[in-house]
Design a protein around this motif. Structure first.
Motif, PDB file in Angstrom:
ATOM      1  N   TYR A  13     -43.832 -12.978 -10.833  1.00  0.00           N
ATOM      2  CA  TYR A  13     -43.502 -11.589 -10.504  1.00  0.00           C
ATOM      3  C   TYR A  13     -44.690 -10.729 -10.922  1.00  0.00           C
ATOM      4  O   TYR A  13     -45.467 -11.103 -11.815  1.00  0.00           O
ATOM      5  CB  TYR A  13     -42.256 -11.152 -11.273  1.00  0.00           C
ATOM      6  CG  TYR A  13     -40.965 -11.632 -10.659  1.00  0.00           C
ATOM      7  CD1 TYR A  13     -40.258 -10.831  -9.773  1.00  0.00           C
ATOM      8  CD2 TYR A  13     -40.462 -12.894 -10.964  1.00  0.00           C
ATOM      9  CE1 TYR A  13     -39.063 -11.277  -9.211  1.00  0.00           C
ATOM     10  CE2 TYR A  13     -39.267 -13.341 -10.396  1.00  0.00           C
ATOM     11  CZ  TYR A  13     -38.580 -12.531  -9.523  1.00  0.00           C
ATOM     12  OH  TYR A  13     -37.411 -12.969  -8.956  1.00  0.00           O
ATOM     13  N   HIS A  21     -37.912  -5.491 -15.221  1.00  0.00           N
ATOM     14  CA  HIS A  21     -36.825  -6.437 -15.481  1.00  0.00           C
ATOM     15  C   HIS A  21     -36.463  -6.456 -16.962  1.00  0.00           C
ATOM     16  O   HIS A  21     -35.305  -6.338 -17.345  1.00  0.00           O
ATOM     17  CB  HIS A  21     -37.209  -7.850 -15.019  1.00  0.00           C
ATOM     18  CG  HIS A  21     -36.179  -8.881 -15.396  1.00  0.00           C
ATOM     19  ND1 HIS A  21     -36.232  -9.584 -16.583  1.00  0.00           N
ATOM     20  CD2 HIS A  21     -35.037  -9.302 -14.779  1.00  0.00           C
ATOM     21  CE1 HIS A  21     -35.178 -10.393 -16.663  1.00  0.00           C
ATOM     22  NE2 HIS A  21     -34.440 -10.241 -15.578  1.00  0.00           N
ATOM     23  N   TRP A  22     -37.470  -6.598 -17.849  1.00  0.00           N
ATOM     24  CA  TRP A  22     -37.157  -6.786 -19.274  1.00  0.00           C
ATOM     25  C   TRP A  22     -36.707  -5.500 -19.943  1.00  0.00           C
ATOM     26  O   TRP A  22     -35.842  -5.521 -20.817  1.00  0.00           O
ATOM     27  CB  TRP A  22     -38.337  -7.437 -20.008  1.00  0.00           C
ATOM     28  CG  TRP A  22     -38.513  -8.861 -19.557  1.00  0.00           C
ATOM     29  CD1 TRP A  22     -39.561  -9.381 -18.865  1.00  0.00           C
ATOM     30  CD2 TRP A  22     -37.575  -9.944 -19.722  1.00  0.00           C
ATOM     31  NE1 TRP A  22     -39.340 -10.719 -18.587  1.00  0.00           N
ATOM     32  CE2 TRP A  22     -38.140 -11.085 -19.100  1.00  0.00           C
ATOM     33  CE3 TRP A  22     -36.312 -10.068 -20.313  1.00  0.00           C
ATOM     34  CZ2 TRP A  22     -37.490 -12.327 -19.070  1.00  0.00           C
ATOM     35  CZ3 TRP A  22     -35.663 -11.309 -20.283  1.00  0.00           C
ATOM     36  CH2 TRP A  22     -36.257 -12.411 -19.676  1.00  0.00           C
ATOM     37  N   ALA A  25     -33.207  -5.031 -18.683  1.00  0.00           N
ATOM     38  CA  ALA A  25     -32.317  -6.049 -19.267  1.00  0.00           C
ATOM     39  C   ALA A  25     -31.947  -5.646 -20.698  1.00  0.00           C
ATOM     40  O   ALA A  25     -30.782  -5.720 -21.100  1.00  0.00           O
ATOM     41  CB  ALA A  25     -32.992  -7.417 -19.249  1.00  0.00           C
ATOM     42  N   TRP A  28     -29.618  -2.679 -20.610  1.00  0.00           N
ATOM     43  CA  TRP A  28     -28.322  -3.107 -20.074  1.00  0.00           C
ATOM     44  C   TRP A  28     -27.508  -3.835 -21.149  1.00  0.00           C
ATOM     45  O   TRP A  28     -26.348  -3.517 -21.384  1.00  0.00           O
ATOM     46  CB  TRP A  28     -28.524  -4.009 -18.850  1.00  0.00           C
ATOM     47  CG  TRP A  28     -27.295  -4.175 -18.021  1.00  0.00           C
ATOM     48  CD1 TRP A  28     -26.976  -3.476 -16.903  1.00  0.00           C
ATOM     49  CD2 TRP A  28     -26.200  -5.077 -18.264  1.00  0.00           C
ATOM     50  NE1 TRP A  28     -25.744  -3.889 -16.430  1.00  0.00           N
ATOM     51  CE2 TRP A  28     -25.250  -4.865 -17.241  1.00  0.00           C
ATOM     52  CE3 TRP A  28     -25.933  -6.041 -19.240  1.00  0.00           C
ATOM     53  CZ2 TRP A  28     -24.058  -5.581 -17.162  1.00  0.00           C
ATOM     54  CZ3 TRP A  28     -24.729  -6.753 -19.162  1.00  0.00           C
ATOM     55  CH2 TRP A  28     -23.814  -6.513 -18.138  1.00  0.00           C
ATOM     56  N   LEU A  29     -28.165  -4.789 -21.818  1.00  0.00           N
ATOM     57  CA  LEU A  29     -27.450  -5.570 -22.837  1.00  0.00           C
ATOM     58  C   LEU A  29     -27.026  -4.669 -24.001  1.00  0.00           C
ATOM     59  O   LEU A  29     -25.913  -4.783 -24.522  1.00  0.00           O
ATOM     60  CB  LEU A  29     -28.319  -6.739 -23.324  1.00  0.00           C
ATOM     61  CG  LEU A  29     -28.576  -7.828 -22.262  1.00  0.00           C
ATOM     62  CD1 LEU A  29     -29.661  -8.800 -22.722  1.00  0.00           C
ATOM     63  CD2 LEU A  29     -27.292  -8.605 -21.951  1.00  0.00           C
ATOM     64  N   ARG A  73     -39.409  -3.179  -5.610  1.00  0.00           N
ATOM     65  CA  ARG A  73     -38.914  -4.442  -5.027  1.00  0.00           C
ATOM     66  C   ARG A  73     -39.134  -4.473  -3.516  1.00  0.00           C
ATOM     67  O   ARG A  73     -39.481  -5.508  -2.959  1.00  0.00           O
ATOM     68  CB  ARG A  73     -37.428  -4.568  -5.364  1.00  0.00           C
ATOM     69  CG  ARG A  73     -36.737  -5.800  -4.826  1.00  0.00           C
ATOM     70  CD  ARG A  73     -37.245  -7.031  -5.558  1.00  0.00           C
ATOM     71  NE  ARG A  73     -36.442  -8.207  -5.271  1.00  0.00           N
ATOM     72  CZ  ARG A  73     -36.525  -8.924  -4.165  1.00  0.00           C
ATOM     73  NH1 ARG A  73     -37.378  -8.597  -3.225  1.00  0.00           N
ATOM     74  NH2 ARG A  73     -35.771  -9.992  -3.993  1.00  0.00           N
ATOM     75  N   LEU A  81     -39.259 -19.508  -4.684  1.00  0.00           N
ATOM     76  CA  LEU A  81     -38.559 -20.403  -5.612  1.00  0.00           C
ATOM     77  C   LEU A  81     -39.133 -21.815  -5.452  1.00  0.00           C
ATOM     78  O   LEU A  81     -39.694 -22.146  -4.408  1.00  0.00           O
ATOM     79  CB  LEU A  81     -37.055 -20.358  -5.313  1.00  0.00           C
ATOM     80  CG  LEU A  81     -36.374 -19.056  -5.757  1.00  0.00           C
ATOM     81  CD1 LEU A  81     -34.996 -18.911  -5.121  1.00  0.00           C
ATOM     82  CD2 LEU A  81     -36.273 -18.981  -7.280  1.00  0.00           C
ATOM     83  N   ALA A 104     -24.216  -4.829 -11.097  1.00  0.00           N
ATOM     84  CA  ALA A 104     -24.548  -4.587 -12.519  1.00  0.00           C
ATOM     85  C   ALA A 104     -25.468  -3.387 -12.697  1.00  0.00           C
ATOM     86  O   ALA A 104     -25.345  -2.650 -13.680  1.00  0.00           O
ATOM     87  CB  ALA A 104     -25.190  -5.838 -13.118  1.00  0.00           C
ATOM     88  N   ILE A 164     -28.155 -15.543 -17.245  1.00  0.00           N
ATOM     89  CA  ILE A 164     -28.966 -15.967 -18.392  1.00  0.00           C
ATOM     90  C   ILE A 164     -28.873 -17.492 -18.562  1.00  0.00           C
ATOM     91  O   ILE A 164     -29.889 -18.173 -18.761  1.00  0.00           O
ATOM     92  CB  ILE A 164     -28.515 -15.231 -19.675  1.00  0.00           C
ATOM     93  CG1 ILE A 164     -28.802 -13.725 -19.536  1.00  0.00           C
ATOM     94  CG2 ILE A 164     -29.203 -15.795 -20.911  1.00  0.00           C
ATOM     95  CD1 ILE A 164     -28.229 -12.861 -20.642  1.00  0.00           C
ATOM     96  N   ALA A 167     -30.985 -19.160 -15.974  1.00  0.00           N
ATOM     97  CA  ALA A 167     -32.425 -19.042 -16.289  1.00  0.00           C
ATOM     98  C   ALA A 167     -32.802 -20.069 -17.364  1.00  0.00           C
ATOM     99  O   ALA A 167     -33.862 -20.712 -17.284  1.00  0.00           O
ATOM    100  CB  ALA A 167     -32.738 -17.624 -16.765  1.00  0.00           C
ATOM    101  N   LEU A 179     -38.299 -19.558 -15.071  1.00  0.00           N
ATOM    102  CA  LEU A 179     -38.296 -18.585 -16.178  1.00  0.00           C
ATOM    103  C   LEU A 179     -39.705 -18.048 -16.413  1.00  0.00           C
ATOM    104  O   LEU A 179     -39.893 -16.844 -16.598  1.00  0.00           O
ATOM    105  CB  LEU A 179     -37.740 -19.230 -17.461  1.00  0.00           C
ATOM    106  CG  LEU A 179     -37.673 -18.313 -18.684  1.00  0.00           C
ATOM    107  CD1 LEU A 179     -36.767 -17.107 -18.424  1.00  0.00           C
ATOM    108  CD2 LEU A 179     -37.178 -19.057 -19.914  1.00  0.00           C
ATOM    109  N   MET A 182     -41.041 -14.955 -14.711  1.00  0.00           N
ATOM    110  CA  MET A 182     -40.632 -13.637 -15.190  1.00  0.00           C
ATOM    111  C   MET A 182     -41.187 -13.364 -16.598  1.00  0.00           C
ATOM    112  O   MET A 182     -40.947 -12.309 -17.161  1.00  0.00           O
ATOM    113  CB  MET A 182     -39.100 -13.577 -15.183  1.00  0.00           C
ATOM    114  CG  MET A 182     -38.456 -12.220 -15.275  1.00  0.00           C
ATOM    115  SD  MET A 182     -39.169 -11.002 -14.197  1.00  0.00           S
ATOM    116  CE  MET A 182     -37.903 -10.817 -12.956  1.00  0.00           C
TER     117      MET A 182
END
Ligand code: HEM
Ligand code: HEM
Length: 188
Positions: A13, A21-22, A25, A28-29, A73, A81, A104, A164, A167, A179, A182
């Motif tokens: 990425y 993303h991080w 994340a 979010w968490l 994006r 992939l 989410a 998660i 991943a 993984l 990212m």
């Protein structure tokens, strides 16, 4: 020990996508944990709604970051992939990512915004400025919107938990570089 091949460029990425993303994340968490603590440890940890305040202050930043993330994006390709994944699994992975974006990162924060709006409660983004209401004060809709936010929150908890675990499976079991795509690039 497995010899790790360096990933070709199209297997990473972009640095901006990784930052987005991080950081999202982590926010979010944190928002998810704060939401649960605020509700289920209300008497001990949240007597003056301090956790609710920070739950909303942190979660509401996602509403802004998602706009940047989607713009990035749509203008930057994502890494392919690994060929070791079947076409079916690749399709499933892409659909899973779409679901994470749609539910989410978009529907869940919007449902929280709607809940605070119908209840006429403020949302202070990072404790810094207040978000305008998305809906009018609407006591009749309160229970429905609350139910929606709580249901989405638990559905997304399971969805992100699965994301998660998948991943980690790619990393520890399949060892296919998903993984790493990212993670920050290793210096050779
Ligand atoms: C604008 C964004 C959001 C607002 C305004 C908001 C608002 C709220 C409010 C008012 C509560 C109830 C807290 C209390 O009763 O003390 C709550 C609960 C909760 N929220 Fe949010 N929320 C937002 C985004 C999110 C996000 C992004 C997540 C997930 C990361 C999330 C997960 C939860 C959870 C897990 C609960 C507890 C649900 C339960 O009762 O079982 N919320 N939220
Ligand atoms: C420890 C936590 C996490 C790990 C280890 C992780 C890992 C990854 C990895 C390796 C990828 C890219 C590879 C792939 O699956 O194709 C990815 C993509 C993604 N992750 Fe996570 N993630 C985490 C947390 C989260 C959270 C909390 C969210 C959002 C709620 C999230 C949303 C996404 C999305 C939407 C993508 C797709 C990116 C795209 O292709 O545009 N992740 N994650």
């Amino acid at each position: 020990m497995s010899a790790q091949l360096p990933l070709a460029d199209n297997r990473h990425y972009t640095a901006t996508a990784k930052w987005l993303h991080w950081s999202m994340a982590a926010l979010w968490l944190a928002a998810w944990v704060l939401g649960v603590l605020a509700v289920y440890w209300r008497d001990t940890l949240n007597p003056h709604h301090g956790l609710t305040f920070w739950h909303k202050a942190i979660a509401s930043t996602l509403l802004f970051l998602i706009v940047i993330r989607l713009a990035w994006r749509w203008t930057h390709p994502v890494p392919s992939l690994p060929d070791t994944m079947s076409a079916q699994m690749q399709l499933l992975a892409h659909r899973g990512h779409r679901l994470l974006y749609a539910v989410a990162l978009i529907a869940l924060p919007i449902s929280g915004w709607a809940w605070s709006s119908v209840a006429d409660k403020p949302i202070m983004v990072l404790g810094w400025f207040s978000l305008p209401h998305i809906l009018p004060t609407w006591p009749e809709a309160y229970d429905t919107v609350k139910w929606l936010h709580i249901s989405l929150a638990w559905f997304c908890g399971a969805l992100v938990g699965g994301h998660i675990l998948v991943a980690l499976k790619h990393h520890w079991r399949d060892r296919d570089g998903v993984l790493e795509s990212m993670l920050p690039r290793r210096r050779h």
